[in-house]
Design a protein around this motif. Sequence first.
Motif, PDB file in Angstrom:
ATOM      1  N   UNK A 158      31.667  41.543  47.603  1.00 20.85           N
ATOM      2  CA  UNK A 158      31.871  40.756  45.676  1.00 20.85           C
ATOM      3  C   UNK A 158      32.312  41.233  45.040  1.00 20.85           C
ATOM      4  N   UNK A 159      33.230  41.898  45.016  1.00 20.42           N
ATOM      5  CA  UNK A 159      34.314  42.725  43.791  1.00 20.42           C
ATOM      6  C   UNK A 159      35.495  41.250  43.352  1.00 20.42           C
ATOM      7  N   UNK A 160      35.221  41.079  42.255  1.00 16.22           N
ATOM      8  CA  UNK A 160      36.783  40.216  42.145  1.00 16.22           C
ATOM      9  C   UNK A 160      37.486  40.616  41.153  1.00 16.22           C
ATOM     10  N   UNK A 161      38.761  40.271  41.268  1.00 17.05           N
ATOM     11  CA  UNK A 161      39.845  41.357  40.341  1.00 17.05           C
ATOM     12  C   UNK A 161      40.656  39.765  39.789  1.00 17.05           C
ATOM     13  N   UNK A 162      41.181  40.008  38.796  1.00 18.80           N
ATOM     14  CA  UNK A 162      41.814  38.414  38.006  1.00 18.80           C
ATOM     15  C   UNK A 162      42.386  38.867  36.695  1.00 18.80           C
ATOM     16  N   UNK A 163      43.460  38.463  36.449  1.00 17.23           N
ATOM     17  CA  UNK A 163      44.467  38.539  35.998  1.00 17.23           C
ATOM     18  C   UNK A 163      45.363  36.559  35.813  1.00 17.23           C
ATOM     19  N   UNK A 164      45.716  37.183  34.536  1.00 16.31           N
ATOM     20  CA  UNK A 164      45.091  35.389  33.983  1.00 16.31           C
ATOM     21  C   UNK A 164      46.988  35.646  32.898  1.00 16.31           C
ATOM     22  N   UNK A 165      47.866  34.565  32.447  1.00 17.20           N
ATOM     23  CA  UNK A 165      48.511  34.659  32.038  1.00 17.20           C
ATOM     24  C   UNK A 165      48.480  32.905  31.453  1.00 17.20           C
ATOM     25  N   UNK A 166      47.694  33.527  29.683  1.00 15.72           N
ATOM     26  CA  UNK A 166      47.013  32.375  29.013  1.00 15.72           C
ATOM     27  C   UNK A 166      46.093  31.962  29.571  1.00 15.72           C
ATOM     28  N   UNK A 167      45.363  31.825  30.728  1.00 13.41           N
ATOM     29  CA  UNK A 167      44.508  31.090  31.484  1.00 13.41           C
ATOM     30  C   UNK A 167      43.397  31.657  31.576  1.00 13.41           C
ATOM     31  N   UNK A 217      30.336  34.588  31.509  1.00 11.69           N
ATOM     32  CA  UNK A 217      31.032  34.965  31.616  1.00 11.69           C
ATOM     33  C   UNK A 217      32.507  34.924  31.426  1.00 11.69           C
ATOM     34  N   UNK A 218      33.133  35.464  30.339  1.00  9.46           N
ATOM     35  CA  UNK A 218      35.045  34.993  30.323  1.00  9.46           C
ATOM     36  C   UNK A 218      35.527  36.236  30.600  1.00  9.46           C
ATOM     37  N   UNK A 219      36.366  35.958  31.658  1.00 14.10           N
ATOM     38  CA  UNK A 219      37.318  37.155  32.129  1.00 14.10           C
ATOM     39  C   UNK A 219      39.093  36.790  31.602  1.00 14.10           C
ATOM     40  N   UNK A 220      38.819  37.192  30.320  1.00 11.35           N
ATOM     41  CA  UNK A 220      39.857  36.781  29.347  1.00 11.35           C
ATOM     42  C   UNK A 220      41.472  36.941  30.012  1.00 11.35           C
ATOM     43  N   UNK A 221      42.461  35.994  29.391  1.00 11.08           N
ATOM     44  CA  UNK A 221      43.744  36.175  30.192  1.00 11.08           C
ATOM     45  C   UNK A 221      44.804  37.185  29.148  1.00 11.08           C
ATOM     46  N   UNK A 222      45.726  37.156  29.972  1.00 10.81           N
ATOM     47  CA  UNK A 222      46.910  38.391  28.690  1.00 10.81           C
ATOM     48  C   UNK A 222      47.526  37.066  27.570  1.00 10.81           C
ATOM     49  N   UNK A 223      47.147  37.233  26.761  1.00  8.32           N
ATOM     50  CA  UNK A 223      48.670  36.550  25.922  1.00  8.32           C
ATOM     51  C   UNK A 223      49.938  35.997  26.048  1.00  8.32           C
ATOM     52  N   UNK A 224      50.603  36.698  26.894  1.00  6.20           N
ATOM     53  CA  UNK A 224      51.899  36.803  27.662  1.00  6.20           C
ATOM     54  C   UNK A 224      51.972  35.362  28.688  1.00  6.20           C
ATOM     55  N   UNK A 225      53.138  35.025  29.317  1.00  5.91           N
ATOM     56  CA  UNK A 225      53.879  33.877  29.849  1.00  5.91           C
ATOM     57  C   UNK A 225      54.413  34.763  31.310  1.00  5.91           C
ATOM     58  N   UNK A 226      54.285  34.318  31.860  1.00  2.00           N
ATOM     59  CA  UNK A 226      55.261  34.448  33.550  1.00  2.00           C
ATOM     60  C   UNK A 226      56.356  34.166  33.274  1.00  2.00           C
ATOM     61  N   UNK A 227      57.316  34.461  33.065  1.00  7.60           N
ATOM     62  CA  UNK A 227      58.613  34.264  32.261  1.00  7.60           C
ATOM     63  C   UNK A 227      59.054  35.217  31.089  1.00  7.60           C
ATOM     64  N   UNK A 228      59.654  34.646  30.693  1.00  8.05           N
ATOM     65  CA  UNK A 228      60.303  34.997  28.984  1.00  8.05           C
ATOM     66  C   UNK A 228      59.504  34.998  28.131  1.00  8.05           C
ATOM     67  N   UNK A 229      59.017  36.042  26.902  1.00  6.67           N
ATOM     68  CA  UNK A 229      58.081  36.119  26.181  1.00  6.67           C
ATOM     69  C   UNK A 229      59.311  36.375  24.694  1.00  6.67           C
TER      70      UNK A 229
END
Length: 180
Positions: A55-64, A79-91
């Motif tokens: 029941x382990x959840x791993x998460x990563x997010x680009x803005x979402x 519970x909020x698992x926050x996203x990074x302030x980073x796009x998948x692409x060029x920032x």
Amino acid sequence: GQLDEVIVEKEITSPDKILDEIRKNIIEKIGKREGKTGSSDGMDCSICVWDKKSNRLKFAGAHNPLYVVRATGAEGGFIELPADNLSVGYDWGKEEALFTGKELILQHGDMLYMFSDGFQTQLGGPKGKKFMTKHFRDLLREISATTSLEEQKELLSSEIKKWIGNGEQTDDVGIIGIRV
């Protein structure tokens, strides 16, 4: 596509590393677009990996981010698992930045929500304002106790239509709900 190449061929299964690899590939293929300054080209994205045995959840997010509405718990049920302030692409200015992975042990009955920003940024209501994140969170808390995912879908659809009223939909709205 990109996801198959990263997960199957390169055997990368950690959500943050998946996003890092796709981001790197996009930057290499599209490039920095010479002469372009101060802008970013990319997409928002969320990825989860759920090990049902532990029941382990791993998460990563680009803005979402990922929202978990829990029936019980010290977190107040949300519970909020926050996203990074980073796009998948060029920032612009973030060329070397990496995504961060988050983990959570899920509990039976947890309701997981992954989504685009279309619901929260939709204009409408009595004053023609955005729906807003707090309003969206409150709505998810309210409907999460509903046992049927189909009913949750109908409630969300009804709410956004009511919010838009006679206006126009301004963005795509995508929501994925999973009951543990």
